[in-house]
Design a protein around this motif. Structure first.
Motif, PDB file in Angstrom:
ATOM      1  N   ALA A 107      13.121  31.406  23.149  1.00  0.00           N
ATOM      2  CA  ALA A 107      14.357  32.190  23.084  1.00  0.00           C
ATOM      3  C   ALA A 107      14.212  33.237  24.380  1.00  0.00           C
ATOM      4  N   HIS A 108      15.328  33.019  24.574  1.00  0.00           N
ATOM      5  CA  HIS A 108      15.904  34.536  25.778  1.00  0.00           C
ATOM      6  C   HIS A 108      15.531  35.528  24.994  1.00  0.00           C
ATOM      7  N   LYS A 109      14.366  36.235  26.538  1.00  0.00           N
ATOM      8  CA  LYS A 109      14.044  38.313  26.206  1.00  0.00           C
ATOM      9  C   LYS A 109      15.003  38.510  25.591  1.00  0.00           C
ATOM     10  N   VAL A 110      16.415  38.851  25.867  1.00  0.00           N
ATOM     11  CA  VAL A 110      17.202  39.504  25.131  1.00  0.00           C
ATOM     12  C   VAL A 110      17.451  39.421  23.163  1.00  0.00           C
ATOM     13  N   PHE A 111      16.994  38.328  23.352  1.00  0.00           N
ATOM     14  CA  PHE A 111      16.679  38.036  21.434  1.00  0.00           C
ATOM     15  C   PHE A 111      15.695  38.697  21.242  1.00  0.00           C
ATOM     16  N   LEU A 112      14.199  39.194  21.865  1.00  0.00           N
ATOM     17  CA  LEU A 112      13.548  39.884  21.542  1.00  0.00           C
ATOM     18  C   LEU A 112      13.979  41.399  21.869  1.00  0.00           C
TER      19      LEU A 112
END
Length: 233
Positions: A107-112
């Motif tokens: 998952a992209h860091k924006v998801f985190l």
């Protein structure tokens, strides 16, 4: 023939040769060649976050092209990812549940950051033990087994497809598994906006995803970070 309301408005504004007492500071003076088309929310230009004019008309056109309610976003697909997680959290709240997402590990860091800001519970999915931040190819049978063995079902499954190496998950089969267990399927389709225009369509929404985002500036002709948020009918 489909109209192009935003392009038409900007072209008409440029041709009017109006005095630009507004931002951006370049005032339309050409440097790389597109400055004259770069405007702000002047009268008639509409506003992305409360669209009711030319942007709303353009979004309606995009919805017709993608076959589902479609909304524009900025910052690539990042804002759309945040919106997807927020909508999933609202959905969980309507069901009286704490939002819980099972996510593939690339998952992209924006998801985190969005999951942290929204206080979502995240559980990571492992499919072949070789998952990494670049590639993670989900398997429908393994997902089925994972959901079957889970004491508490998630609100949604979250996948990145295509991944950063171009691998595409079997969204149709995975969607069937999600529907079997009554969970949503959210797809980060940032690298696959073009999939809608293949014959037949391979776009996640057409294959059964409930919500997904596309980056228009990766594989479609958008100059800067533009994106779509799609919500299944």
């Amino acid at each position: 023939m489909m109209k192009t309301p935003i392009c038409d408005f900007v072209k008409k504004y440029v041709e009017s040769d109006a005095l630009r007492l507004h931002m951006p500071g370049h005032k339309g003076v050409s440097f790389i060649g597109i400055e004259s088309l770069d405007i702000t929310e002047i009268d008639g230009a509409d506003s992305l976050y409360e669209a009711g004019g030319i942007i709303k008309e353009s979004e309606d056109n995009a919805s017709a092209l993608f076959g589902c309610p479609t909304y524009y976003s900025t910052e690539g697909a990042s804002h759309s990812i945040r919106a997807m997680l927020y909508l999933i959290s609202l959905y969980a709240g309507e069901r009286g549940e704490r939002p819980r997402i099972f996510a593939a590990m690339n998952a992209h860091k924006v998801f985190l950051s969005a999951a942290a800001l929204l206080d979502l519970d995240v559980e990571w999915l492992e499919f072949d033990g070789r998952e990494g931040y670049l590639s993670c190819l989900p398997d429908a049978k393994k997902l089925d087994a994972f959901l079957q063995s889970s004491d508490k079902k998630p609100t949604a499954i979250y996948l990145t497809s295509p991944d950063y190496l171009g691998n595409i998950a079997d969204i149709k089969a995975i969607s069937a598994v999600c529907k079997k267990y009554g969970v949503l399927l959210a797809v980060d389709n940032a690298h696959g906006a073009y999939l809608r225009f293949l014959t037949p369509s391979q776009h996640p929404i057409d294959l059964g995803a409930d919500i997904c985002c596309d980056s228009a500036h990766k594989t479609l002709p958008a100059l800067t970070g533009a994106a779509y948020l799609h919500i299944s009918n």
